[in-house]
Write a protein that holds these residues in place. Structure first.
Motif, PDB file in Angstrom:
ATOM      1  N   ARG A 153       0.818  -1.212   0.000  1.00  0.00           N
ATOM      2  CA  ARG A 153       0.000   0.000   0.000  1.00  0.00           C
ATOM      3  C   ARG A 153       0.852   1.264   0.000  1.00  0.00           C
ATOM      4  O   ARG A 153       0.345   2.367   0.107  1.00  0.00           O
ATOM      5  CB  ARG A 153      -0.939  -0.018   1.200  1.00  0.00           C
ATOM      6  CG  ARG A 153      -2.101  -0.971   0.970  1.00  0.00           C
ATOM      7  CD  ARG A 153      -2.799  -1.331   2.248  1.00  0.00           C
ATOM      8  NE  ARG A 153      -3.972  -2.166   2.018  1.00  0.00           N
ATOM      9  CZ  ARG A 153      -3.956  -3.435   1.619  1.00  0.00           C
ATOM     10  NH1 ARG A 153      -2.814  -4.036   1.376  1.00  0.00           N
ATOM     11  NH2 ARG A 153      -5.073  -4.110   1.449  1.00  0.00           N
ATOM     12  N   GLY A 154       2.166   1.074  -0.081  1.00  0.00           N
ATOM     13  CA  GLY A 154       3.064   2.225  -0.155  1.00  0.00           C
ATOM     14  C   GLY A 154       3.195   2.994   1.145  1.00  0.00           C
ATOM     15  O   GLY A 154       3.488   4.185   1.132  1.00  0.00           O
ATOM     16  N   LEU A 155       2.996   2.308   2.270  1.00  0.00           N
ATOM     17  CA  LEU A 155       3.077   2.972   3.569  1.00  0.00           C
ATOM     18  C   LEU A 155       4.405   2.674   4.252  1.00  0.00           C
ATOM     19  O   LEU A 155       4.923   1.568   4.157  1.00  0.00           O
ATOM     20  CB  LEU A 155       1.948   2.473   4.490  1.00  0.00           C
ATOM     21  CG  LEU A 155       0.526   2.792   4.083  1.00  0.00           C
ATOM     22  CD1 LEU A 155      -0.458   2.045   4.977  1.00  0.00           C
ATOM     23  CD2 LEU A 155       0.272   4.282   4.142  1.00  0.00           C
ATOM     24  N   THR A 156       4.914   3.651   4.959  1.00  0.00           N
ATOM     25  CA  THR A 156       6.070   3.425   5.821  1.00  0.00           C
ATOM     26  C   THR A 156       5.562   2.867   7.150  1.00  0.00           C
ATOM     27  O   THR A 156       4.362   2.926   7.450  1.00  0.00           O
ATOM     28  CB  THR A 156       6.838   4.726   6.093  1.00  0.00           C
ATOM     29  OG1 THR A 156       5.983   5.606   6.857  1.00  0.00           O
ATOM     30  CG2 THR A 156       7.277   5.410   4.802  1.00  0.00           C
ATOM     31  N   GLN A 157       6.472   2.364   7.950  1.00  0.00           N
ATOM     32  CA  GLN A 157       6.083   1.888   9.275  1.00  0.00           C
ATOM     33  C   GLN A 157       5.495   3.040  10.097  1.00  0.00           C
ATOM     34  O   GLN A 157       4.518   2.844  10.826  1.00  0.00           O
ATOM     35  CB  GLN A 157       7.277   1.285  10.005  1.00  0.00           C
ATOM     36  CG  GLN A 157       7.735  -0.022   9.430  1.00  0.00           C
ATOM     37  CD  GLN A 157       8.968  -0.560  10.117  1.00  0.00           C
ATOM     38  OE1 GLN A 157       9.724   0.179  10.747  1.00  0.00           O
ATOM     39  NE2 GLN A 157       9.192  -1.864   9.983  1.00  0.00           N
ATOM     40  N   GLY A 158       6.074   4.203   9.972  1.00  0.00           N
ATOM     41  CA  GLY A 158       5.574   5.371  10.697  1.00  0.00           C
ATOM     42  C   GLY A 158       4.168   5.758  10.277  1.00  0.00           C
ATOM     43  O   GLY A 158       3.324   6.082  11.119  1.00  0.00           O
ATOM     44  N   GLN A 159       3.919   5.729   8.971  1.00  0.00           N
ATOM     45  CA  GLN A 159       2.581   6.066   8.483  1.00  0.00           C
ATOM     46  C   GLN A 159       1.546   5.058   8.966  1.00  0.00           C
ATOM     47  O   GLN A 159       0.456   5.433   9.398  1.00  0.00           O
ATOM     48  CB  GLN A 159       2.586   6.133   6.957  1.00  0.00           C
ATOM     49  CG  GLN A 159       3.345   7.313   6.397  1.00  0.00           C
ATOM     50  CD  GLN A 159       3.583   7.201   4.902  1.00  0.00           C
ATOM     51  OE1 GLN A 159       3.753   6.104   4.354  1.00  0.00           O
ATOM     52  NE2 GLN A 159       3.597   8.353   4.234  1.00  0.00           N
ATOM     53  N   GLY A 179       1.798   3.148  11.598  1.00  0.00           N
ATOM     54  CA  GLY A 179       1.656   3.349  13.033  1.00  0.00           C
ATOM     55  C   GLY A 179       0.723   4.495  13.353  1.00  0.00           C
ATOM     56  O   GLY A 179      -0.136   4.386  14.230  1.00  0.00           O
ATOM     57  N   GLU A 180       0.864   5.590  12.641  1.00  0.00           N
ATOM     58  CA  GLU A 180      -0.003   6.747  12.859  1.00  0.00           C
ATOM     59  C   GLU A 180      -1.466   6.387  12.583  1.00  0.00           C
ATOM     60  O   GLU A 180      -2.356   6.723  13.363  1.00  0.00           O
ATOM     61  CB  GLU A 180       0.437   7.902  11.965  1.00  0.00           C
ATOM     62  CG  GLU A 180      -0.288   9.194  12.247  1.00  0.00           C
ATOM     63  CD  GLU A 180       0.291  10.363  11.468  1.00  0.00           C
ATOM     64  OE1 GLU A 180      -0.504  11.162  10.965  1.00  0.00           O
ATOM     65  OE2 GLU A 180       1.528  10.465  11.375  1.00  0.00           O
ATOM     66  N   LEU A 181      -1.703   5.678  11.494  1.00  0.00           N
ATOM     67  CA  LEU A 181      -3.071   5.276  11.153  1.00  0.00           C
ATOM     68  C   LEU A 181      -3.651   4.303  12.178  1.00  0.00           C
ATOM     69  O   LEU A 181      -4.866   4.302  12.421  1.00  0.00           O
ATOM     70  CB  LEU A 181      -3.097   4.618   9.766  1.00  0.00           C
ATOM     71  CG  LEU A 181      -2.825   5.526   8.573  1.00  0.00           C
ATOM     72  CD1 LEU A 181      -2.636   4.693   7.313  1.00  0.00           C
ATOM     73  CD2 LEU A 181      -3.967   6.527   8.402  1.00  0.00           C
ATOM     74  N   ALA A 230       8.148   2.325  16.077  1.00  0.00           N
ATOM     75  CA  ALA A 230       8.949   1.263  16.697  1.00  0.00           C
ATOM     76  C   ALA A 230       8.094   0.036  17.006  1.00  0.00           C
ATOM     77  O   ALA A 230       8.556  -1.101  16.836  1.00  0.00           O
ATOM     78  CB  ALA A 230       9.617   1.787  17.967  1.00  0.00           C
ATOM     79  N   ALA A 231       6.854   0.242  17.423  1.00  0.00           N
ATOM     80  CA  ALA A 231       5.966  -0.893  17.708  1.00  0.00           C
ATOM     81  C   ALA A 231       5.652  -1.652  16.426  1.00  0.00           C
ATOM     82  O   ALA A 231       5.670  -2.890  16.413  1.00  0.00           O
ATOM     83  CB  ALA A 231       4.678  -0.409  18.368  1.00  0.00           C
ATOM     84  N   LYS A 255      -6.467  -5.616  15.401  1.00  0.00           N
ATOM     85  CA  LYS A 255      -7.662  -4.954  14.887  1.00  0.00           C
ATOM     86  C   LYS A 255      -7.331  -3.565  14.344  1.00  0.00           C
ATOM     87  O   LYS A 255      -7.803  -3.178  13.275  1.00  0.00           O
ATOM     88  CB  LYS A 255      -8.729  -4.854  15.971  1.00  0.00           C
ATOM     89  CG  LYS A 255      -9.366  -6.178  16.323  1.00  0.00           C
ATOM     90  CD  LYS A 255     -10.365  -5.993  17.455  1.00  0.00           C
ATOM     91  CE  LYS A 255     -11.013  -7.285  17.862  1.00  0.00           C
ATOM     92  NZ  LYS A 255     -11.947  -7.087  19.003  1.00  0.00           N
ATOM     93  N   ALA A 256      -6.514  -2.811  15.078  1.00  0.00           N
ATOM     94  CA  ALA A 256      -6.142  -1.466  14.647  1.00  0.00           C
ATOM     95  C   ALA A 256      -5.329  -1.508  13.353  1.00  0.00           C
ATOM     96  O   ALA A 256      -5.549  -0.699  12.443  1.00  0.00           O
ATOM     97  CB  ALA A 256      -5.352  -0.762  15.748  1.00  0.00           C
TER      98      ALA A 256
END
Length: 66
Positions: free
Chosen positions: A10-16, A18-20, A26-27, A44-45
């Motif tokens: 989906r073209g997401l970074t880990q940070g993106q 995580g924010e969503l 880091a998690a 679920k999140a």
């Protein structure tokens, strides 16, 4: 777990992601690498953030246990 494949697809970074999903980068990294056990609430999140079902995130693990 399919998390990394779904996230990068989906073209997401880990940070993106995580924010969503309401967690930090880091998690997400620890979950992707298996260094952190993932809770049902986190699954679920992450599934909501990626627009998939929880089952889609754990498909490989479920097949191994069957």
């Amino acid at each position: 777990m399919q998390l990394r494949e779904l996230r990068t697809g989906r073209g997401l970074t880990q940070g993106q992601l995580g924010e969503l999903a309401g967690m930090d980068q880091a998690a997400v990294s620890r979950i992707e690498t298996g260094r952190q056990a993932v809770t049902l609430d986190q699954l679920k999140a992450l599934a909501r953030a990626l627009g998939v079902r929880v089952e889609d995130l754990v498909r490989d693990a479920a097949q191994v246990c069957a």
